[in-house]
Each structure stands twice: as C-alpha cells, then as structure tokens.
Design a protein around this motif. Structure first.
Motif, PDB file in Angstrom:
ATOM      1  N   GLU A 215       0.839  -1.205   0.000  1.00  0.00           N
ATOM      2  CA  GLU A 215       0.000   0.000   0.000  1.00  0.00           C
ATOM      3  C   GLU A 215       0.872   1.253   0.000  1.00  0.00           C
ATOM      4  OE1 GLU A 215      -2.600  -0.527   3.367  1.00  0.00           O
ATOM      5  OE2 GLU A 215      -4.206  -1.305   2.083  1.00  0.00           O
ATOM      6  N   ARG A 216       1.950   1.235   0.788  1.00  0.00           N
ATOM      7  CA  ARG A 216       2.869   2.374   0.815  1.00  0.00           C
ATOM      8  C   ARG A 216       3.567   2.540  -0.535  1.00  0.00           C
ATOM      9  NH1 ARG A 216       7.223   2.066   3.836  1.00  0.00           N
ATOM     10  NH2 ARG A 216       7.388   4.342   3.978  1.00  0.00           N
ATOM     11  N   PHE A 217       3.878   1.419  -1.167  1.00  0.00           N
ATOM     12  CA  PHE A 217       4.528   1.452  -2.480  1.00  0.00           C
ATOM     13  C   PHE A 217       3.640   2.137  -3.513  1.00  0.00           C
ATOM     14  CE2 PHE A 217       4.595  -0.898  -6.581  1.00  0.00           C
ATOM     15  CZ  PHE A 217       5.784  -0.400  -7.084  1.00  0.00           C
ATOM     16  N   PHE A 218       2.375   1.727  -3.591  1.00  0.00           N
ATOM     17  CA  PHE A 218       1.477   2.335  -4.566  1.00  0.00           C
ATOM     18  C   PHE A 218       1.271   3.823  -4.288  1.00  0.00           C
ATOM     19  CE2 PHE A 218      -0.038  -2.121  -5.360  1.00  0.00           C
ATOM     20  CZ  PHE A 218       0.319  -2.139  -6.696  1.00  0.00           C
ATOM     21  N   HIS A 219       1.205   4.171  -3.028  1.00  0.00           N
ATOM     22  CA  HIS A 219       1.078   5.593  -2.671  1.00  0.00           C
ATOM     23  C   HIS A 219       2.325   6.364  -3.097  1.00  0.00           C
ATOM     24  CE1 HIS A 219      -0.191   9.139  -0.413  1.00  0.00           C
ATOM     25  NE2 HIS A 219       1.031   9.186   0.111  1.00  0.00           N
ATOM     26  N   ALA A 220       3.501   5.756  -2.893  1.00  0.00           N
ATOM     27  CA  ALA A 220       4.759   6.437  -3.212  1.00  0.00           C
ATOM     28  C   ALA A 220       4.914   6.695  -4.702  1.00  0.00           C
ATOM     29  CB  ALA A 220       5.941   5.606  -2.694  1.00  0.00           C
ATOM     30  N   ILE A 221       4.402   5.802  -5.539  1.00  0.00           N
ATOM     31  CA  ILE A 221       4.557   5.990  -6.986  1.00  0.00           C
ATOM     32  C   ILE A 221       3.340   6.665  -7.608  1.00  0.00           C
ATOM     33  CG2 ILE A 221       6.075   3.988  -7.148  1.00  0.00           C
ATOM     34  CD1 ILE A 221       3.745   2.453  -8.454  1.00  0.00           C
ATOM     35  N   GLY A 222       2.409   7.118  -6.751  1.00  0.00           N
ATOM     36  CA  GLY A 222       1.256   7.846  -7.258  1.00  0.00           C
ATOM     37  C   GLY A 222       0.222   6.985  -7.939  1.00  0.00           C
ATOM     38  N   GLN A 223       0.208   5.695  -7.605  1.00  0.00           N
ATOM     39  CA  GLN A 223      -0.746   4.761  -8.211  1.00  0.00           C
ATOM     40  C   GLN A 223      -1.890   4.552  -7.224  1.00  0.00           C
ATOM     41  OE1 GLN A 223      -0.207   2.967 -11.335  1.00  0.00           O
ATOM     42  NE2 GLN A 223      -2.378   2.453 -11.123  1.00  0.00           N
ATOM     43  N   LYS A 224      -3.051   5.086  -7.555  1.00  0.00           N
ATOM     44  CA  LYS A 224      -4.191   5.004  -6.646  1.00  0.00           C
ATOM     45  C   LYS A 224      -4.773   3.602  -6.643  1.00  0.00           C
ATOM     46  CE  LYS A 224      -8.514   7.337  -5.460  1.00  0.00           C
ATOM     47  NZ  LYS A 224      -9.487   8.382  -5.860  1.00  0.00           N
ATOM     48  N   ASN A 225      -4.977   3.043  -5.439  1.00  0.00           N
ATOM     49  CA  ASN A 225      -5.616   1.738  -5.299  1.00  0.00           C
ATOM     50  C   ASN A 225      -7.112   1.967  -5.106  1.00  0.00           C
ATOM     51  OD1 ASN A 225      -5.553  -1.126  -5.118  1.00  0.00           O
ATOM     52  ND2 ASN A 225      -5.794  -0.976  -2.902  1.00  0.00           N
TER      53      ASN A 225
END
Length: 467
Positions: A215-225
């Motif tokens: 979840e932190r990874f997707f947030h860091a790369i700007g990829q909304k889950n």
C-alpha cells in the motif's frame, strides 16, 4: 514418488504434464481412449484405460504401493469413491476434486470419513484468487504466502510511471518502501533481476512485500488503489456463486447476470443480498440498463472463454476500471494480456498449482525445509515457493551474502513471527522462518537446490556462519 492420476481432463492433464517433467513415476487413468492416446504420445507417463472406481483398474495401477492418488474427474462422487477405494487398497495419500457447493460445505466431515489428505475445489480456489485481485485494484494477480503475511503481486508498468527508467538498486533510496521486485516479464523474455536492472514501461513486475508495504509502495509511486464496492458478475455457475458469496461478506454490492432462469432462481434463494438478473452477457443494452457503466469491477465467468473475453472488452469500452475474465484455454491467456483486460483466472491452473504444491511438500517432508505453498508465475515460466525452515538446516544463521545462490534464483522474503523481512546481504535464515524462493528452475525441491557447489559437504560450517 509414485503418483496415480484419475481423470485426464483439463486439470488432470495439466498435473500430469507438470509431474512428467520431474522425477515422478506417474500413472494416468481415464475412460476416454483418445485422450489417453494423446497423453501417451506427448507425456512420459503410463496410461491405463478404465474406470477409476474399479478396484481391478486401481490394482493394475498399483495404487497399493502409490504415495499419492489424485482423483480429478468431472464427477465429485466418482472422485470421492475412487479415493476411498484407493485408500482401502493401501495408497498413502489421496486428493479429490470436489466442486459441488453442497458437498464442499461439509468437506471436513467428508475428508475425515473418506480419509482424504486434501480436497480441492477449482471454483472456490479461483474465487479466492479473484477476490485477492479485487483487493488490490492496481494489480493483475495477487498470491499469498505465510497465511497472508506476504503477498506477491503482478503489476504492469505503464508509460509515465515514476518507475520507468529506474535502476532497481535505487528503489529504496528514492521511494523508501520495503519491497522486492523478484521477476520481470519484458515481451517474451523473463528476468529475475539484480540491482543493476533498469525498469521500462511495458514491463510486468512481480513484487513481494507485506500488504502494508505494498500500500505504501502504490502511494509512493502515485498509483491510486481504487476501492471496489460495486461488482457485476457475468455467469452464475459454481464460480460465480462462490465469488458472490465472498464479496457479500465484504459488504460489496453484487449483481449476477445469467441466461438460465432456473439457475437464477436458485441463486436468488442462496444469495439473499445479491441482485440476480436473468439475461445474457451478449445483450449490451441489458448490461447498460443494469449499470455496467457504474460498476467498479466486472468479472466474466461464463462457460465460454470467447464470450468472457468479448464481454470483458465491452466492459472496458464502457469505462469499467477493473476487469477479470475466466480463461481456461492456455493458448488464449497471452491474448488476454494484449487486449487490455486486467486479469485472467483459470480454475484448472489454480487447482493444479494447489495440488502440485502438496506434491512438493510430500516429496520433501523429510528435508530441512517443507514446501508450504507454491505458485507458478508468468505463464509457468517462474515458480514462487514458500519453505518452512527446520532446526537441522545447514544454511541457518549464515549471512545471505555468504550463501552461493545460483543465478536465476532469489530469496525474496523471510517471515519471522509477525515480521516480514525483505532480505539484504546481512540477513540470515533461522529455524521456524518461512522463506519465499523465486526461481526459473521448475525442479527445485529444497532450498539447497538453489545453492551452487557442495558448500555443505565438508567441515566448513560451525552453524553460525561461513568460513
């Protein structure tokens, strides 16, 4: 290891194909002579024509001296009876494929009375896989290790991503996330990357981490889950039923569309909180009327791979963000990946993986580490396996940088208690750890198989490190 497979259908044939490539003594039983002829011509297995519930046929297959009997015909009753007879004749372990929801609700009782080592339900397993994919909308595939503590996801790298052009050794420095990219598919090539590997748009990444780090990874790369709340399911068979049941537990809005009126009536009675529509997925006006444009996800689960793919493509044109299609034919899976469909799920492949993981565990039950879980990735080109480490393992307490790990093999994660470690060179493996290995070698049976040379044959170890 002697294994008898009853049923040369899609699941049985895939299992026989995988096992025939290893050091297994495989017997295949089926009542279809043409299937057996094809199997005999293409696989290194012994083929036997007959009924898997016939004691004489089972005796000819020498089940009394078999380590494992796998019954995976299309009939639950035949599978369970075959396993019962095989066990009575002396087979050490038995596995039955059981699809009927009524049988599967009482599977614990059936397993005990029939002395089954394992019962596997293809539709339930596929429903679980789809559920995991819907939980991470940015991922196209999600697998679990260590009872969900470690997740392995497949993630397509799109143009404009912050990861495009990134050198892997700089990943943590730039994004401060504890993940490991353990495999990359680039066109027809598959890589187990090192730190110098450079990511490019179009790559398919396989990433290992805990759920929170992902979840932190997707947030860091700007990829909304994107959260999934409204799901439209095309097809009300066993798989549609199992999936809807799980989605309703998560308080999602579920709508099932199926052309069979009687089936719709049955679903209405068993899934009180779902909306059941009697209609065809081919009727695009109906799909619009029932709200396909407002759905967060569309899952196509009809009995036709072609209809599933076409309906999935139509859902894409209507702006649906998350799409999953059931595709049983392996030849069509690659097509799905090029058509803009997020994810493809195959009940036969999921079932075969579960059974193969069990086979690996049984074969290595006396080694230094048991295989607990096994998945095939990238169309079977990569395997990811979870090992439970025993106290007598010779590689424990040795810094990973000192272990001579072969190329195309990777220690991807270590779970120790409730902690998930993305390992570096200073980390060590300890007794009781769960270790996830990613490899291109499909013959790995134990962790020692990924190590080069005969490191443990001499006196060079004191149990605390390498000399």
């Amino acid at each position: 290891m002697r294994i008898v497979i009853i049923g040369d259908g899609k699941v049985g044939h895939k299992i026989a194909t995988e096992l025939s490539e290893g050091s297994y003594d495989v017997v295949l039983i089926d009542q279809n002579e043409q299937r057996l002829t094809n199997a005999a011509n293409t696989l290194d297995v012994l083929c036997l024509f007959g009924d898997g519930a016939d004691v004489e046929i089972l005796s000819q297959a020498d089940v009394q001296h078999s380590d494992l009997v796998i019954a995976c015909t299309s009939m639950d009753e035949l599978n369970m009876l075959s396993c019962l007879l095989a066990k009575r004749l002396g087979a050490r372990h038995t596995i039955a494929r059981v699809r009927n929801p009524i049988y599967y609700q009482q599977i614990d009782i059936l397993k005990e009375d029939l002395h089954l080592s394992m019962a596997v339900n293809p539709e339930q397993e596929a429903a679980n896989e789809i559920l995991r994919v819907l939980s991470f909308s940015a991922a196209t595939k999600v697998e679990n290790f260590v009872k969900g503590q470690v997740e392995l996801i497949e993630f397509p790298l799109k143009a404009g991503s912050r990861l495009d052009g990134l050198v892997l050794k700089n990943l943590y420095r730039e994004h401060q996330v504890k993940i490991l990219i353990c495999a990359v598919q680039r066109g027809s090539e598959v890589f187990i990357p090192d730190g110098e590997f450079v990511l490019h748009s179009g790559d398919k990444l396989n990433i290992v981490a805990s759920h929170s780090e992902l979840e932190r990874f997707f947030h860091a790369i700007g990829q909304k889950n994107m959260p999934i709340r409204k799901v439209m399911i095309m097809g009300g068979g066993h798989l549609g039923y199992y999936l809807a049941k799980e989605l309703l537990k998560l308080k999602m809005q579920v709508k099932i569309i199926d052309p069979n009126y009687i089936k719709c009536e049955t679903l209405s009675e068993s899934l009180k909180d779902a909306t059941i529509i009697n209609g065809s997925a081919r009727n695009h006006d109906l799909l619009i009327e029932e709200g396909i444009r407002e759905a967060d996800a569309v899952v196509t689960l009809t009995g036709s791979d072609e209809l599933n793919m076409l309906t999935a493509l139509y859902a894409r044109t209507q702006g649906v963000k998350k799409i999953v299609a059931k595709v049983n034919e392996e030849a069509l899976v690659d097509m799905v990946n090029t058509m803009g469909i997020d994810s493809a799920v195959s009940p036969k492949s999921v079932t075969a993986d579960r059974i193969l993981g069990y086979v690996r565990a049984r074969q290595n039950s006396f080694g230094s580490a048991n295989v607990e879980t096994m998945y095939q990735l990238v169309n079977g080109q990569i395997e990811a396996m979870e090992f439970m480490i025993r106290a007598d393992a010779k590689y424990i307490n040795i810094p990973l940088r000192d272990l001579p790990i072969k190329s195309n093999h990777l220690i991807a994660a270590i779970a120790r208690g409730r902690n998930v470690i993305i390992p570096g060179g200073n980390d060590v493996i300890k007794p009781g750890d769960s270790v996830v290995i990613v490899t291109k070698d499909k013959k790995i049976q134990k962790i020692e198989d990924i190590l080069a040379g005969n490191m443990f044959s001499g006196q060079g170890l004191n149990g605390k490190g390498a000399r």
